[in-house]
Design a protein around this motif. Structure first.
Motif, short mmCIF file in Angstrom:
data_model
loop_
_atom_site.label_atom_id
_atom_site.label_comp_id
_atom_site.label_asym_id
_atom_site.label_seq_id
_atom_site.Cartn_x
_atom_site.Cartn_y
_atom_site.Cartn_z
N ALA A 176 0.83 -1.21 0.00
CA ALA A 176 0.00 0.00 0.00
C ALA A 176 0.86 1.26 0.00
N ASN A 177 1.97 1.24 0.73
CA ASN A 177 2.85 2.41 0.77
C ASN A 177 3.45 2.69 -0.60
N ALA A 178 3.84 1.63 -1.30
CA ALA A 178 4.38 1.80 -2.65
C ALA A 178 3.30 2.28 -3.61
N SER A 275 18.49 19.48 9.60
CA SER A 275 19.31 19.45 10.81
C SER A 275 20.78 19.57 10.47
N ASN A 276 21.55 20.12 11.40
CA ASN A 276 23.01 20.14 11.20
C ASN A 276 23.69 19.01 11.96
N ARG A 277 22.89 18.08 12.50
CA ARG A 277 23.45 16.95 13.25
C ARG A 277 23.22 15.60 12.57
N ALA A 278 22.47 15.61 11.49
CA ALA A 278 22.18 14.38 10.77
C ALA A 278 21.98 14.71 9.30
N ARG A 279 22.01 13.69 8.46
CA ARG A 279 21.72 13.89 7.04
C ARG A 279 21.04 12.67 6.49
N LEU A 280 20.25 12.88 5.45
CA LEU A 280 19.57 11.77 4.78
C LEU A 280 20.57 10.94 3.99
N ALA A 281 20.40 9.62 4.05
CA ALA A 281 21.23 8.76 3.22
C ALA A 281 20.75 8.80 1.78
N TRP A 282 19.44 8.86 1.59
CA TRP A 282 18.79 9.02 0.28
C TRP A 282 17.34 9.42 0.55
N PRO A 283 16.67 10.04 -0.40
CA PRO A 283 15.28 10.47 -0.17
C PRO A 283 14.34 9.26 -0.03
N PRO A 284 13.42 9.30 0.91
CA PRO A 284 12.45 8.20 1.05
C PRO A 284 11.37 8.29 -0.02
N GLN A 285 10.87 7.13 -0.44
CA GLN A 285 9.77 7.09 -1.39
C GLN A 285 8.53 6.43 -0.81
#
Length: 350
Positions: A176-178, A275-285
């Motif tokens: 369903a999420n996809a 945030s300046n304390r974390a970063r996304l590894a890749w955008p979520p879909q």
């Protein structure tokens, strides 16, 4: 703040109400009752196709029995290197199929690359007595890293399957999420794109314990009565699975719950990105968010009551992890609230 897994979420009130409503009285057992038939008819309507439906308690059972149903002696199945059927089902696919090997196929963004799939299959089609022979391909939708196969991706993979006479299975634990991410119909994401078998999951999206294995060609399911019974996956009171699915599908509830989970994931991703304390590894879909945190920040957030998991680097992905950093997975669900995201944001920036 519970971002460990959508499996941690409870059951939606409508699902609980359906179980209560059908919890008394007498109904024919072993999938032969009126609720079972009604749920099967509803699934056929939603997918716009005749379907052979098999209710099951777990996604592991659905995936394993899907492969068992189409197995051949010496069978070799193909899936992405990080696919659930390869990495997270404790050998159940190999066990319940009687020895199928699941070979890894490379691909970026957690998805099988169709050209690499062709290369991997060709030595096994027709194969040899020593090597074994190709018998199926399995894709995970949404993938193990929160990405989604587009319709063109599925069509390209199914084309390779057709060229080699292989069925295509979709592990739809987060179907369903996809689906809401692609904004298409269930038919378009399955049989119209060449999918033959679907593990249709409800448990991660508001059900208590409800999975269904769907065959778009009923002939492929000819051995399922025996496979399901032999594997210990035949519920006598299967009406309780059927009742969940009827409530789940009523008035588009399943899509509503998935849209909410995906929207919360997008909010969570924006919080991390800003945030300046974390970063996304890749955008979520879909509803899984992967982030890179300093180890100290990871420990601090856990101590503050944020539930999530560290995660191994996916095959073929260069996350740019530096020394002293870790990759984490955060999963949202129908129960995730905006206040959860806001509180997480406060903690992250504290």
């Amino acid at each position: 703040m519970y971002f460990a897994s959508d499996n941690w979420a409870g059951a939606h009130p409508a699902i609980s109400a359906a179980l209560t409503e059908h919890g008394s009285g007498f109904h024919a057992a072993y999938g032969t009752g009126p609720l079972d038939r009604e749920a099967e008819r509803r699934l056929a309507e939603i997918f716009e196709h005749e379907v052979s439906v098999w209710f099951l308690p777990t996604g592991t059972a659905a995936n394993s029995l899907a492969l068992a149903a189409v197995n051949r002696i010496g069978g070799v199945a193909f899936a992405h290197a990080d696919a659930h059927v390869r990495e997270d089902e404790g050998g159940a696919p190999e066990f319940l199929t009687g020895g199928v090997r699941v070979r890894p196929v490379p691909g970026s963004s957690g998805k099988i690359d169709a050209s690499r799939l062709r290369e991997e299959i060709e030595p096994f089609s027709p194969g040899t007595v020593n090597m074994g022979r190709a018998m199926a391909v399995s894709i995970t939708q949404a993938t193990e890293i929160g990405t989604v196969y587009g319709l063109e991706d599925i069509t390209a993979i199914s084309g390779v399957c057709r060229d080699h006479g292989l069925p295509l299975h979709m592990d739809g634990a987060r179907f369903a999420n996809a689906l809401v991410s692609l904004d298409c119909s269930p038919a378009e994401m399955t049989w119209k794109s060449g999918v033959d078998i679907l593990s249709f999951g409800g448990t991660k999206n508001g059900c208590w314990c409800a999975e269904a294995l769907l065959f778009f060609d009923p002939e492929m399911a000819r051995d399922m009565p025996w496979l399901r019974k032999r594997s210990g996956q035949l519920f006598s009171k299967s009406r309780f699975v059927a009742a969940q699915f009827l409530a789940y599908l009523e008035n588009g509830l399943w899509l509503e719950l998935a849209r909410h989970a995906n929207a919360m994931a997008a909010r969570l991703a924006a919080t991390i990105e800003n945030s300046n304390r974390a970063r996304l590894a890749w955008p979520p879909q879909a509803n899984e968010v992967f982030a890179i945190l300093p180890v100290g920040e990871y420990d601090r957030l856990l101590a503050a009551g944020v539930h999530f998991h560290d995660w191994p680097e996916p095959a073929g992905e260069n996350t740019g992890l530096a020394e002293g950093e870790t990759l984490v997975r955060m999963v949202t669900s129908f129960e995730t609230k905006e206040t959860d995201i806001a509180r997480f944001s406060e903690l992250l920036d504290a």
